[in-house]
Design an enzyme around this catalytic site. Structure first.
Site, mmCIF file in Angstrom:
data_model
loop_
_atom_site.group_PDB
_atom_site.id
_atom_site.type_symbol
_atom_site.label_atom_id
_atom_site.label_comp_id
_atom_site.label_asym_id
_atom_site.label_seq_id
_atom_site.Cartn_x
_atom_site.Cartn_y
_atom_site.Cartn_z
ATOM 1 N N CYS A 153 0.830 -1.213 0.000
ATOM 2 C CA CYS A 153 0.000 0.000 0.000
ATOM 3 C C CYS A 153 0.859 1.255 0.000
ATOM 4 O O CYS A 153 0.443 2.302 -0.500
ATOM 5 C CB CYS A 153 -0.947 -0.011 1.185
ATOM 6 S SG CYS A 153 -0.145 -0.286 2.785
ATOM 7 N N HIS A 204 -1.153 0.723 7.591
ATOM 8 C CA HIS A 204 -1.707 0.797 6.239
ATOM 9 C C HIS A 204 -1.637 2.222 5.705
ATOM 10 O O HIS A 204 -1.871 3.179 6.439
ATOM 11 C CB HIS A 204 -3.165 0.318 6.261
ATOM 12 C CG HIS A 204 -3.782 0.211 4.909
ATOM 13 N ND1 HIS A 204 -3.312 -0.647 3.939
ATOM 14 C CD2 HIS A 204 -4.844 0.861 4.347
ATOM 15 C CE1 HIS A 204 -4.059 -0.530 2.844
ATOM 16 N NE2 HIS A 204 -4.978 0.389 3.069
#
Length: 794
Positions: A311, A748
């Site tokens: 990510c 994330h």
């Protein structure tokens, strides 16, 4: 009609070490899931689309490879009545590709103009079968990146085997304690077959291999289904409770009548199963009232698949290609891709591939393989693109980015800018990194005599400190013993910039008056970039470990001005310190001993400690540590501190042309030779040693050196510097990279980008969360905690 190429000498089964590009085209994101499928070259295993772009034909014309295997895959339709549940990290999918897809294959020959070559003729059966069973390039790269450093142990090195006997073949063999015929582990000491541990997701196992070890104390076993002709396999030592290697595996298997050269891999290895479980994370994107956010589709609204902790890469790529400079440089839908022997290994090709994928809208549509029922709230998102080839190129040779672990998105941004700058930009194409470049002016003034010295540094980002002010907490007697989470007072972006550009005192001896009173140092903008990249440093030392803090930084959507941070340059009446005197002052720098000791205790090399303290005024370890975090990717971060005035005005960055020619005669490229000579003071012999000890350093391109020389001249006001000095310097927030988690190496990353959404009158914020692209609803809250900000000049 018979094809004459089916017995060609260069038709060979792909080895486990070869890359087989059988999922998507190496020059665009058309894939085997498209109606026309993908043509995989049976000579070099390049994947080429055969739709309107027909990159497969382009590959044939440049390589003269006639035979291709066309692969078409169709997903077996699934009906989803509700959003998918979050899957446990330990879950391992038991589905095979055959369970999920229907696949059609046909062999074609371009030269013979045959669209359906008999797959049973010549060498084709083995080659076609090898292509279909080989790991795809993406999976192969993942396996290599996830690979742990597995070593031998005393139990594999000193293995003593019992008398030999013939073992039943795997097709007939089963666990000695049950009837399982898969997930079988062979005890290398006695030849017993035992099933392995049961795996989450349906992989069978009753742990009889472990039971055998408990009964016999035989430690080493090999998984039969993981054996390959190349001699690789899963080997486990129960005594060490670790995966191991066996240098004598072939001999140990031969002892039991098993010829490893004849073995065929039939089951996933432990590493491959680990990858699969890490890629199974799913989550629902909803509003506060539980409604799912509506996906957006079209040009500029294409998501990127998570390749497993990727990510950080996806968020940076989305922000970069939303800038006009990167879009103009790499998005050329009407032009053919570069003609290169291996498109998958060419950075220019892969950047253009990603630009086309993200910006064209060609791949931005709902996932047609998922059908939601009429009453279901689930809205199909797009499949997303898998930038596996670009990720491989970016990470090649890099200790961190070559792995599948989570990484720092800002460090990746800096690393990618360097790779792009070092790549070739043939006229009229320009280096898109120029859009981020500007010049900072550092002004030193003696506290005693007021003599001044100016220095100019070209940069492509700034890293601003975020002040930490904790809110007072009222502790209630009925609170639990659990430590409450700290809360912080919000700060404004202006306050952070004020601190970044504020004056500070540094300890230096003045060469003009010999005073030890020190200097005041202040850094201001000499020029401004088109896009200003800002890293917000929200870290604090906790037991000498950098810990991320959730300090809110207030950033408005409205345009703001940076005019007050513009340098006014040398003023009338200011007395400049002589160059040689300034150099002498630099040589008197003595690093703060206590700060050096603290930084070294944190694991920083001494060279970096001294350099950081010199750059931050020699004050304290925390300020120096923050500087180090923002300069980790500097190419000279491990070079000794230059106290000889190499930053002084007028210093040359050139190297001896004869030395360059000598190194070129040895087969060393000019960029590497130039960098090596600069690092070794022009000594050719030492430069050659430097090249061999830095094989992954790409060196310096001509335009980099020319740019450096231009900057030096610019510092004297003779030529233009990087960036623009025009006022007003009006900027507006364009995109942000946000991070959730206690560490930048975990958690994330997502990106928010301001764009025009179809049917919306004004610009809106769009959330890019891996493959999911939606209109954002909580951007105001996320802006406060963004990790990287991108401001565009308004």
């Amino acid at each position: 009609m018979t094809c004459k190429h089916v017995n060609s000498a260069d038709l060979r089964v792909p080895t486990p070490a070869q890359s087989v590009y059988r999922e998507d085209c190496t020059q665009c994101f058309d894939s085997i899931d498209d109606p026309t499928g993908l043509n995989v070259c049976l000579h070099c295993f390049n994947g080429g689309c055969c739709s309107d772009r027909n990159h497969a034909k382009t590959h044939h014309e440049s390589s003269q490879h006639p035979l291709v295997l066309n692969i078409k895959r169709k997903r077996k339709r699934t009906k989803r009545d509700e959003p998918p549940h979050k899957i446990s990290k330990l879950a391992i999918a038991a589905e095979t590709e055959g369970d999920r897809y229907d696949t059609e294959t046909v062999v074609r020959c371009y030269e013979c103009a045959i669209d359906n070559v008999d797959k049973s003729s010549g060498k084709l059966p083995a080659v076609v079968d090898g292509v279909l069973k080989a790991n795809t390039f993406a999976k192969q790269a993942e396996v290599q990146a996830w690979e742990q450093e597995i070593t031998a142990c005393e139990h594999t090195l000193c293995l003593e085997q019992e008398p030999a006997r013939q073992i039943e073949s795997q097709s007939l063999g089963h666990c000695s304690m049950c009837n399982l015929k898969e997930n079988l582990w062979l005890c290398l000491q006695c030849g017993n077959l035992g099933c392995g541990r049961q795996q989450f997701g349906g992989v069978g196992g009753n742990s009889h291999g472990l039971k055998h070890t408990e009964l016999t104390n035989h430690a080493v076993a090999v998984k039969l289904g993981s054996l390959t002709p190349d001699g690789t396999a899963d080997i486990y030592c129960y005594a060490c409770n670790e995966e191991r290697t066996d240098p004598e595996l072939a001999a140990h298997l031969g002892h039991w009548g098993i010829n490893i050269a004849e073995r065929e891999k039939t089951e996933k290895s432990l590493t491959e199963m680990q990858i699969e479980q890490n890629l199974k994370w799913e989550f629902s994107m909803t509003t506060e009232d539980g409604k799912e956010l509506k996906p957006i589709f079209g040009e500029g609204f294409t998501g990127l698949k998570n390749l497993g902790n990727s990510c950080y890469l996806a968020s940076i790529l989305q922000c970069l290609f939303s800038t006009p400079a990167f879009a103009a440089r790499y998005f050329h839908p009407q032009e053919p891709p570069p003609t290169v022997p291996n498109p998958a290994e060419d950075l220019e090709t892969q950047l253009r591939k990603v630009a086309d994928g993200l910006l064209s809208g060609r791949y931005s549509y709902p996932d047609s393989d998922v059908i939601a029922s009429e009453d279901s709230p689930y809205i199909p998102h797009q499949k997303g693109l898998a930038p596996a080839m670009l990720k491989h190129l970016i990470g090649r040779g890099h200790e961190e980015f070559s792995t599948m672990r989570q990484q720092d998105a800002f460090e990746l941004f800096l690393h990618l800018l360097k790779l792009v700058t070092r790549s070739q930009h043939s006229s009229p194409a320009q280096d898109p990194v120029k859009t981020f470049r500007f010049v900072m002016e550092q002004r030193l003034q003696c506290i005693s005599c007021n003599g001044v010295r100016y220095r100019f540094d070209e940069q492509d980002n700034i890293s601003i400190p975020v002040p930490v002010r904790r809110k007072l907490r009222v502790i209630n007697s009925d609170e639990s013993d659990e430590k409450p989470k700290d809360e912080f007072e919000p700060v404004t972006l202006k306050e952070c910039l004020d601190i970044f550009t504020g004056a500070e005192e540094v300890e230096l001896t003045c060469p003009g008056c010999n005073s030890k009173a020190g200097f005041t140092k202040r850094s201001l903008f000499k020029t401004f970039p088109d896009v200003l990249a800002v890293n917000a440093r929200r870290f604090e030392l906790v037991n000498w470990v950098p810990t991320k803090l959730d300090v809110p930084v207030v950033v408005d959507d409205e345009p703001f001005y940076l005019d007050s941070y513009m340098s006014s340059g040398q003023q009338d009446g200011e007395e400049l310190l002589p160059e040689e005197a300034a150099t002498s002052a630099a040589t008197q720098f003595t690093p703060n001993a206590a700060a050096v000791e603290q930084l070294e205790a944190m694991g920083f090399p001494r060279v970096r400690c001294e350099k950081a303290l010199h750059a931050t005024g020699n004050n304290d370890a925390e300020t120096a540590m923050n500087w180090l975090f923002s300069h980790m990717e500097d190419p000279d971060i491990d070079s000794p501190l230059d106290l000889g005035g190499s930053n002084a005005i007028g210093t040359s960055t050139s190297v001896d042309p004869e030395s360059l020619e000598m190194m070129a005669a040895m087969g060393i490229g000019a960029p590497q030779a130039r960098k090596a000579l600069k690092e070794t003071g022009g000594n050719v012999e030492r430069a050659v040693d430097w090249v061999f000890s830095h094989p992954d350093d790409l060196g310096e391109m001509e335009d980099e050196v020319a740019q450096a020389d231009a900057n030096v001249q610019g510092s004297s006001g003779e030529t233009a510097m990087a960036g623009n000095s025009d006022l007003p310097a009006k900027f507006r927030l364009r995109s942000i990279v946000c991070h959730k988690g206690s560490s930048i190496h975990a958690g994330h990353y997502v990106a928010f980008i301001r764009k025009h959404i179809p049917d919306d009158a004004q610009e809106s914020w769009v959330l890019y969360n891996d493959e999911k692209v939606v209109k954002a609803v909580d951007v105001e809250e996320m802006k406060k905690f963004a990790y990287v900000y991108f401001f565009s000049r308004a």
